[in-house]
Enzyme design. Sequence first.
Site, short mmCIF file in Angstrom:
data_model
loop_
_atom_site.label_atom_id
_atom_site.label_comp_id
_atom_site.label_asym_id
_atom_site.label_seq_id
_atom_site.Cartn_x
_atom_site.Cartn_y
_atom_site.Cartn_z
N GLU A 4 0.82 -1.21 0.00
CA GLU A 4 0.00 0.00 0.00
C GLU A 4 0.85 1.26 0.00
O GLU A 4 1.87 1.33 0.67
CB GLU A 4 -0.91 0.03 1.24
CG GLU A 4 -2.04 -0.97 1.19
CD GLU A 4 -3.12 -0.68 2.22
OE1 GLU A 4 -3.02 0.35 2.92
OE2 GLU A 4 -4.04 -1.48 2.32
N HIS A 34 -4.38 6.74 0.55
CA HIS A 34 -3.70 5.45 0.55
C HIS A 34 -4.30 4.58 -0.55
O HIS A 34 -5.37 4.86 -1.07
CB HIS A 34 -3.73 4.77 1.93
CG HIS A 34 -5.03 4.19 2.34
ND1 HIS A 34 -6.08 4.93 2.83
CD2 HIS A 34 -5.46 2.89 2.36
CE1 HIS A 34 -7.09 4.12 3.14
NE2 HIS A 34 -6.74 2.88 2.85
N HIS A 42 -5.29 0.71 -2.11
CA HIS A 42 -5.67 -0.68 -1.80
C HIS A 42 -5.15 -1.54 -2.95
O HIS A 42 -5.37 -1.21 -4.10
CB HIS A 42 -7.19 -0.81 -1.72
CG HIS A 42 -7.76 -0.30 -0.44
ND1 HIS A 42 -9.12 -0.19 -0.21
CD2 HIS A 42 -7.17 0.14 0.70
CE1 HIS A 42 -9.34 0.28 1.01
NE2 HIS A 42 -8.18 0.50 1.58
N ASP A 55 -9.39 2.28 8.50
CA ASP A 55 -9.35 3.49 7.67
C ASP A 55 -10.27 4.55 8.27
O ASP A 55 -9.91 5.72 8.37
CB ASP A 55 -9.85 3.19 6.25
CG ASP A 55 -8.86 2.36 5.44
OD1 ASP A 55 -7.69 2.28 5.84
OD2 ASP A 55 -9.28 1.81 4.41
ZN ZN Z 1 -7.68 1.18 3.43
#
Ligand code: ZN
Length: 138
Positions: free
Chosen positions: A29, A74, A76, A87
């Site tokens: 990530e 961020h 995935h 999150d």
């Molecule tokens: Zn996430």
Amino acid sequence: MKRQRHVEGIAKDTLYFILEASKSTMPVEFAGLLRAEDDVITEVIMLPGTESSSKSALIRLYMLPNMEVVGSVHSHPSPNLRPSRADLIFFGKTGDYHIIAAPPFDETSWICYDGTGRARRLPILDVELEDDEEDWFD
Ligand code: ZN
């Protein structure tokens, strides 16, 4: 923590940077924090000590210098754009604009959420980014 701030959108170059960075860190990530200038998101801050894996990215907020951030970004590694429970907890702490990007990392494979995890509109703006390092060549 920081006061909530409204932004008009994200600079196109900044979004492309996010998508490229997300793609190149696969399957790990990519994670960072968002800064805005003149109400436009133009900067991604990557904090030292950020730990990333294929399942999660841990941003160490105590590494954040004394600066205003408007949210986070961020990626995935799976095409799932929904925020996880972790999150959502993180979103609540770091501003009101949180981008999640997922494969194939193009202009349509990302969503912006507010601090409570509700999807929100974030226009892509065509703005010139100032690049301090290039001033020397002017
Ligand atoms: Zn996430």
